[in-house]
Motif scaffolding. Structure first.
Motif, mmCIF file in Angstrom:
data_model
loop_
_atom_site.group_PDB
_atom_site.id
_atom_site.type_symbol
_atom_site.label_atom_id
_atom_site.label_comp_id
_atom_site.label_asym_id
_atom_site.label_seq_id
_atom_site.Cartn_x
_atom_site.Cartn_y
_atom_site.Cartn_z
ATOM 1 N N MET A 206 33.214 49.300 31.889
ATOM 2 C CA MET A 206 33.809 48.204 32.767
ATOM 3 C C MET A 206 32.778 47.274 32.972
ATOM 4 S SD MET A 206 36.000 50.854 35.502
ATOM 5 C CE MET A 206 36.770 49.807 36.413
ATOM 6 N N GLU A 207 31.758 47.462 33.230
ATOM 7 C CA GLU A 207 30.718 46.329 33.323
ATOM 8 C C GLU A 207 30.801 45.440 31.998
ATOM 9 O OE1 GLU A 207 26.773 47.797 34.172
ATOM 10 O OE2 GLU A 207 27.371 48.788 36.115
ATOM 11 N N GLN A 208 30.892 46.176 30.939
ATOM 12 C CA GLN A 208 30.746 45.260 29.661
ATOM 13 C C GLN A 208 32.272 44.466 29.667
ATOM 14 O OE1 GLN A 208 28.814 44.962 27.590
ATOM 15 N NE2 GLN A 208 29.747 43.844 25.838
ATOM 16 N N ILE A 209 33.262 45.103 29.997
ATOM 17 C CA ILE A 209 34.593 44.163 30.062
ATOM 18 C C ILE A 209 34.409 42.986 31.225
ATOM 19 C CG2 ILE A 209 36.955 44.471 30.841
ATOM 20 C CD1 ILE A 209 37.052 47.278 29.785
ATOM 21 N N MET A 210 33.878 43.200 32.353
ATOM 22 C CA MET A 210 33.702 42.207 33.243
ATOM 23 C C MET A 210 32.652 41.005 32.681
ATOM 24 S SD MET A 210 33.122 43.786 37.154
ATOM 25 C CE MET A 210 32.068 44.908 36.710
ATOM 26 N N TYR A 211 31.730 41.379 31.918
ATOM 27 C CA TYR A 211 30.936 40.702 31.493
ATOM 28 C C TYR A 211 31.547 39.747 30.004
ATOM 29 C CZ TYR A 211 27.921 38.991 27.608
ATOM 30 O OH TYR A 211 27.289 38.167 26.730
ATOM 31 N N GLN A 212 32.255 40.335 29.437
ATOM 32 C CA GLN A 212 33.046 39.606 28.332
ATOM 33 C C GLN A 212 34.015 38.756 28.887
ATOM 34 O OE1 GLN A 212 34.646 42.631 25.782
ATOM 35 N NE2 GLN A 212 32.513 42.881 24.624
ATOM 36 N N SER A 213 34.574 39.011 30.076
ATOM 37 C CA SER A 213 35.520 38.071 30.704
ATOM 38 C C SER A 213 35.079 36.685 31.268
ATOM 39 C CB SER A 213 36.354 38.961 31.804
ATOM 40 O OG SER A 213 37.155 40.014 31.302
ATOM 41 N N VAL A 214 33.762 37.445 31.877
ATOM 42 C CA VAL A 214 33.279 36.086 32.460
ATOM 43 C C VAL A 214 32.649 35.308 31.592
ATOM 44 C CG1 VAL A 214 30.996 35.405 33.686
ATOM 45 C CG2 VAL A 214 32.470 37.362 34.569
ATOM 46 N N ALA B 176 41.951 32.102 34.067
ATOM 47 C CA ALA B 176 42.655 33.256 33.822
ATOM 48 C C ALA B 176 41.742 34.395 33.633
ATOM 49 C CB ALA B 176 43.702 33.184 32.384
ATOM 50 N N ALA B 177 40.651 34.067 32.476
ATOM 51 C CA ALA B 177 39.479 34.955 32.263
ATOM 52 C C ALA B 177 38.787 35.520 33.748
ATOM 53 C CB ALA B 177 38.548 34.182 31.405
ATOM 54 N N ALA B 178 38.596 34.397 34.541
ATOM 55 C CA ALA B 178 38.100 34.920 35.780
ATOM 56 C C ALA B 178 38.899 35.927 36.742
ATOM 57 C CB ALA B 178 37.807 33.442 36.889
ATOM 58 N N ALA B 179 40.137 35.773 36.689
ATOM 59 C CA ALA B 179 41.256 36.629 37.267
ATOM 60 C C ALA B 179 41.019 38.014 36.660
ATOM 61 C CB ALA B 179 42.572 36.049 37.342
ATOM 62 N N VAL B 180 41.130 38.080 35.385
ATOM 63 C CA VAL B 180 40.750 39.264 34.708
ATOM 64 C C VAL B 180 39.396 40.040 35.048
ATOM 65 C CG1 VAL B 180 40.530 40.393 32.514
ATOM 66 C CG2 VAL B 180 42.282 38.684 32.696
ATOM 67 N N SER B 181 38.408 39.253 35.160
ATOM 68 C CA SER B 181 37.175 39.810 35.523
ATOM 69 C C SER B 181 37.230 40.330 37.028
ATOM 70 C CB SER B 181 36.008 39.013 35.459
ATOM 71 O OG SER B 181 36.075 37.730 36.175
ATOM 72 N N ALA B 182 37.744 39.709 37.879
ATOM 73 C CA ALA B 182 38.019 39.929 39.270
ATOM 74 C C ALA B 182 38.757 41.168 39.269
ATOM 75 C CB ALA B 182 38.501 38.977 40.096
#
Length: 335
Positions: free
Chosen positions: A238-246, A155-161
């Motif tokens: 947004m880059e920070q959010i992607m990182y945190q999700s990953v 699910a975290a992968a889906a959020v990051s995508a």
């Protein structure tokens, strides 16, 4: 008495209205749609949370167990229908936690559809929604921990995508190559989900998936051209959010793989057997490990990391749909 399937369906309806209100908010910035979107998303979370509890009780009853605490042993995450519901539910929950942290609701328009696609695919692809007795291999206390941690990672992968796709629309320097990546990867996701279940009419499904991907890209481009996309946080945020999700996904995938290996030792006598599911789980883990290495050790940033994020999600899609439905292995019973 209300059964689990009815509750899951009611939760999907709530998620659909949440998506609708998030979309209205993105275009109108109205406060009423903002409040209704979050309320509908949380309502779906509570309804489907109750559905999982009811599902566990239903499975315990089928297995002739009267103790309601048997939910722990007969966890309702053991086939494609149940696990896809868990995927959608977890993706929305993770999104809501990020929404609360960053005070920005525009991402709901991108994340809610991913959860809905996962949950609706249970009906589109014809998975059996009725509670079934557990096969012996799944009757283990390790089941709950292994499946839940793995699907939090998914699910975290889906959020990051979802954030990565919005990220390309948000940037001012998005090129034709970037749009091509968005189109091709979206095309692959839709095609592979459908083809994994039917495995026929390849050209037809390719055409339908291409049409869906084209509509998605056109929608993103419209948001960019009209400036509506600027409601999203800055590119850096947004880059920070992607990182945190990953990072969240990587931690839970790691725990899930370790727990799965321990479970395999008890069930089959060995920690690792290079089963297709194990192999592709490792590949997915390596992709996200490469992302974190590139960000921390190599100092990589910007578009390359967004590409990493999308590739990681493609690997998740194949690990889940492809391995379960196309490649036979020890995990093939989970359908």
């Amino acid at each position: 008495m209300v059964n689990s399937v009815s509750l899951f369906n009611a939760g999907m309806v709530a998620f659909f209205f949440a998506f609708l209100f998030y979309t209205i908010y993105t275009f109108s910035k109205s406060s009423w749609s903002s409040k209704l979107a979050t309320a509908a998303a949380w309502l779906g979370i509570f309804i489907q949370g109750a559905a999982f509890i009811v599902r566990g009780m239903e499975k315990a009853k089928i297995n002739m167990v009267s103790d309601w605490m048997a939910f722990y042993k007969y966890a309702p995450f053991t086939n494609m229908y149940e696990s896809l519901m868990l995927f959608g539910w977890t993706a929305v929950l993770i999104y809501l936690l990020f929404e609360r942290k960053y005070k920005n609701k525009a991402f709901g328009m991108f994340i809610l559809p991913l959860a809905l696609i996962g949950e609706l695919s249970t009906q589109i692809l014809g998975f059996n929604p009725e509670a079934q007795p557990l096969v012996p291999a799944l009757q283990s206390n390790w089941l709950l921990f292994h499946v839940v941690t793995t699907f939090i990672g998914y699910a975290a992968a889906a959020v990051s995508a979802g954030v990565a796709y919005a990220y390309f629309a948000r940037r001012d320097d998005t090129t034709a190559k970037d749009w091509a990546v968005v189109f091709v990867t979206t095309w692959f996701i839709f095609f592979f989900i459908i083809y994994s279940a039917y495995r026929e009419n390849v050209l037809f499904f390719l055409a339908v998936s291409a049409g869906v991907a084209l509509l998605f890209c056109g929608f993103l481009y419209l948001l960019k051209r009209t400036g509506i996309i600027n409601i999203l946080p800055s590119v850096e945020a947004m880059e920070q959010i992607m990182y945190q999700s990953v990072a969240v996904g990587f931690v839970f995938l790691t725990i899930g793989i370790i727990l799965g290996a321990v479970w395999a030792k008890y069930a089959w006598g060995g920690y690792w057997s290079w089963d297709p599911k194990e192999t592709w789980s490792l590949i997915t883990w390596l992709v996200y490990a490469a992302y974190l290495h590139a960000r921390y050790i190599k100092g990589l940033s910007g578009k390359p990391l967004a590409y990493f994020t999308i590739i990681g999600f493609l690997s998740v899609i194949f690990t889940y749909y492809g391995v379960n439905l196309i490649i036979p292995g020890l995990h093939s019973y989970a359908q």
